[in-house]
Design a protein around this motif. Structure first.
Motif, PDB file in Angstrom:
ATOM      1  N   GLY A 183       0.829  -1.198   0.000  1.00  0.00           N
ATOM      2  CA  GLY A 183       0.000   0.000   0.000  1.00  0.00           C
ATOM      3  C   GLY A 183       0.862   1.245   0.000  1.00  0.00           C
ATOM      4  N   ARG A 184       0.462   2.240  -0.790  1.00  0.00           N
ATOM      5  CA  ARG A 184       1.255   3.467  -0.867  1.00  0.00           C
ATOM      6  C   ARG A 184       0.458   4.705  -0.456  1.00  0.00           C
ATOM      7  N   VAL A 185      -0.793   4.796  -0.875  1.00  0.00           N
ATOM      8  CA  VAL A 185      -1.556   6.016  -0.673  1.00  0.00           C
ATOM      9  C   VAL A 185      -2.774   5.716   0.208  1.00  0.00           C
ATOM     10  N   TYR A 186      -3.024   6.611   1.194  1.00  0.00           N
ATOM     11  CA  TYR A 186      -4.026   6.347   2.232  1.00  0.00           C
ATOM     12  C   TYR A 186      -4.940   7.560   2.397  1.00  0.00           C
ATOM     13  N   LYS A 216      -2.527  10.657   2.693  1.00  0.00           N
ATOM     14  CA  LYS A 216      -1.222  10.380   3.292  1.00  0.00           C
ATOM     15  C   LYS A 216      -0.526   9.302   2.457  1.00  0.00           C
ATOM     16  N   LYS A 217       0.815   9.299   2.526  1.00  0.00           N
ATOM     17  CA  LYS A 217       1.585   8.289   1.796  1.00  0.00           C
ATOM     18  C   LYS A 217       2.589   7.619   2.716  1.00  0.00           C
ATOM     19  N   SER A 218       2.749   6.330   2.524  1.00  0.00           N
ATOM     20  CA  SER A 218       3.760   5.601   3.286  1.00  0.00           C
ATOM     21  C   SER A 218       5.120   5.792   2.625  1.00  0.00           C
ATOM     22  N   SER A 219       6.173   5.650   3.402  1.00  0.00           N
ATOM     23  CA  SER A 219       7.524   5.846   2.865  1.00  0.00           C
ATOM     24  C   SER A 219       8.040   4.613   2.138  1.00  0.00           C
ATOM     25  N   SER A 220       7.392   3.458   2.349  1.00  0.00           N
ATOM     26  CA  SER A 220       7.800   2.233   1.661  1.00  0.00           C
ATOM     27  C   SER A 220       6.571   1.371   1.427  1.00  0.00           C
ATOM     28  N   LEU A 221       6.772   0.275   0.697  1.00  0.00           N
ATOM     29  CA  LEU A 221       5.692  -0.677   0.432  1.00  0.00           C
ATOM     30  C   LEU A 221       5.786  -1.901   1.325  1.00  0.00           C
ATOM     31  N   ASN A 222       6.633  -1.847   2.340  1.00  0.00           N
ATOM     32  CA  ASN A 222       6.862  -3.014   3.197  1.00  0.00           C
ATOM     33  C   ASN A 222       5.786  -3.189   4.262  1.00  0.00           C
ATOM     34  N   GLY A 255     -26.268   9.343  15.395  1.00  0.00           N
ATOM     35  CA  GLY A 255     -25.967   7.920  15.385  1.00  0.00           C
ATOM     36  C   GLY A 255     -24.489   7.666  15.604  1.00  0.00           C
ATOM     37  N   ASP A 256     -23.938   6.717  14.857  1.00  0.00           N
ATOM     38  CA  ASP A 256     -22.544   6.306  15.026  1.00  0.00           C
ATOM     39  C   ASP A 256     -21.602   7.133  14.164  1.00  0.00           C
ATOM     40  N   VAL A 257     -20.310   7.026  14.489  1.00  0.00           N
ATOM     41  CA  VAL A 257     -19.259   7.532  13.603  1.00  0.00           C
ATOM     42  C   VAL A 257     -18.386   6.336  13.204  1.00  0.00           C
ATOM     43  N   THR A 258     -18.077   6.259  11.910  1.00  0.00           N
ATOM     44  CA  THR A 258     -17.264   5.171  11.387  1.00  0.00           C
ATOM     45  C   THR A 258     -15.980   5.732  10.797  1.00  0.00           C
ATOM     46  N   PHE A 259     -14.849   5.220  11.265  1.00  0.00           N
ATOM     47  CA  PHE A 259     -13.530   5.603  10.754  1.00  0.00           C
ATOM     48  C   PHE A 259     -13.129   4.563   9.702  1.00  0.00           C
ATOM     49  N   THR A 260     -12.981   4.995   8.465  1.00  0.00           N
ATOM     50  CA  THR A 260     -12.590   4.098   7.376  1.00  0.00           C
ATOM     51  C   THR A 260     -11.294   4.594   6.760  1.00  0.00           C
ATOM     52  N   VAL A 261     -10.347   3.695   6.604  1.00  0.00           N
ATOM     53  CA  VAL A 261      -9.080   4.020   5.943  1.00  0.00           C
ATOM     54  C   VAL A 261      -9.057   3.288   4.605  1.00  0.00           C
ATOM     55  N   TYR A 262      -8.963   4.054   3.525  1.00  0.00           N
ATOM     56  CA  TYR A 262      -8.860   3.496   2.182  1.00  0.00           C
ATOM     57  C   TYR A 262      -7.392   3.504   1.758  1.00  0.00           C
ATOM     58  N   VAL A 263      -6.970   2.417   1.129  1.00  0.00           N
ATOM     59  CA  VAL A 263      -5.567   2.266   0.721  1.00  0.00           C
ATOM     60  C   VAL A 263      -5.509   1.943  -0.768  1.00  0.00           C
ATOM     61  N   GLY A 264      -4.573   2.553  -1.470  1.00  0.00           N
ATOM     62  CA  GLY A 264      -4.348   2.261  -2.875  1.00  0.00           C
ATOM     63  C   GLY A 264      -2.926   1.800  -3.110  1.00  0.00           C
ATOM     64  N   GLY A 265      -2.737   1.005  -4.141  1.00  0.00           N
ATOM     65  CA  GLY A 265      -1.418   0.482  -4.467  1.00  0.00           C
ATOM     66  C   GLY A 265      -0.492   1.527  -5.066  1.00  0.00           C
ATOM     67  N   ASP A 266       0.743   1.134  -5.304  1.00  0.00           N
ATOM     68  CA  ASP A 266       1.768   2.057  -5.800  1.00  0.00           C
ATOM     69  C   ASP A 266       1.422   2.580  -7.189  1.00  0.00           C
TER      70      ASP A 266
END
Length: 334
Positions: A183-186, A216-222, A255-266
């Motif tokens: 994952g690279r992009v969040y 946000k972006k991760s610094s690596s794909l590890n 009602g509720d609050v939902t935290f969702t993190v979406y991730v995309g590949g490099d």
């Protein structure tokens, strides 16, 4: 929850633009060359995968008129499509034939609509393997393919697992998660659900609004990297106030609050970077595709969610706070 966040939908929006964009170096007198266009985002959570495959076209006459004809952009029965699973060692472990489907979901625009031809395959995915789509024109022999690794599962750290309530009454708040392998992009999206009651009729309608945070972006794909999103409690109430209008005939039940993190590949990250709006005087940009002998994008995505209830104090701030006091929020029933 909407079908996809900005991180995912932006590539689909850009696809049509890139597919029909001009090339400053295009030789209009050159011989036509068959070009296959492939677009797909695989999700390891899915067992049914939809992939879009088209062809570029060239002909005499008005290009906009030709774009309205399905035969200009869609292949017929001559296109054979296969979906391969590839082990880390490089060999094919399984292959599935890909079927075609017609759906009435395409927005009106330059190209033929509302019907569109898509390609569908039923296949369970393994996060350790790579996957390849192969499209071969049996009449011309032209073949295009694209391969992607899968974004792996990951964990949301804050809100914590098992956390029942979340409070927006604090100034400094944090959401965090651990990056996924491949994952690279969040993008974090906080979804706030509530019910609207029409007071004159008594009709109750469920509603949800989605608060999207910067990418946000991760610094690596590890994988394994902690990514933190900072925000203030007051910004939540400002967001709610920006999305809703005061109406004395409407009562709103939180009602509720939902935290969702979406991730995309490099590949998705690179595609979005290259085709994002230009903010400098430089107008030229490199082309990007990870399709061999074609153009387009074939990548992977993933998401994780965590749902919490609002604390009593957070609900009270919705009802009486300076930003949302006029929006008709009331305490939930027992």
């Amino acid at each position: 929850m909407k079908a996809a966040s900005s991180i995912i939908s932006i590539a689909l929006l850009l696809f049509t633009t890139v597919f029909f964009s001009c090339d400053n170096e295009l030789d209009v007198t050159d011989d036509w060359k068959e070009t296959t266009v492939i677009y797909g985002l695989l999700n390891p959570k899915d067992t049914v995968h939809i992939i879009k495959i088209n062809k570029a076209f060239l002909g005499e006459g008005n290009a906009f008129m030709m774009a309205k004809e399905p035969d200009s952009t869609y292949y017929g029965d001559e296109l054979e499509v296969m979906f391969d699973e590839i082990a880390p060692e490089g060999w094919i472990t399984q292959s599935w034939p890909v079927d075609t489907i017609w759906v009435n979901t395409k927005d009106s625009g330059i190209f033929f609509s509302p019907q569109q031809k898509l390609y569908k395959v039923n296949a369970p995915l393994s996060q350790n393997n790579s996957y390849r789509i192969r499209a071969t024109n049996t009449k011309t022999g032209n073949s295009a393919s694209a391969t992607t690794k899968l974004v792996n599962s990951f964990s949301i750290e804050r809100p914590r697992s098992g956390q029942l309530f979340f409070s927006f009454t604090y100034q400094n708040l944090i959401a965090s998660f651990i990056s996924a392998k491949n994952g690279r992009v969040y993008q974090l999206v906080i979804s706030f659900s509530f019910k609207e009651k029409d007071i004159p009729t008594g009709v109750i309608t469920p509603k949800t609004i989605h608060w999207e945070f910067p990418i946000k972006k991760s610094s690596s794909l590890n994988g394994g990297e902690e990514i933190i999103v900072n925000f203030s409690g007051q910004s939540f109430y400002s967001f709610v106030a920006s999305q809703l209008k005061a109406n004395e005939d409407i009562e709103r039940i939180p009602g509720d609050v939902t935290f969702t993190v979406y991730v995309g590949g490099d590949e998705l990250n690179t595609y979005n970077d290259i085709h994002s709006p230009i903010s400098t005087i430089v107008t030229e940009r490199p082309d990007y595709t990870n399709v061999t002998n074609g153009i387009g994008l074939f990548s992977s995505r993933y998401h994780q969610s965590r749902t919490c209830q609002l604390t009593v104090q957070s609900v009270d701030s919705l009802i009486n706070g300076s930003k949302t006091w006029n929006l008709g929020f009331v305490k939930p029933g027992p």
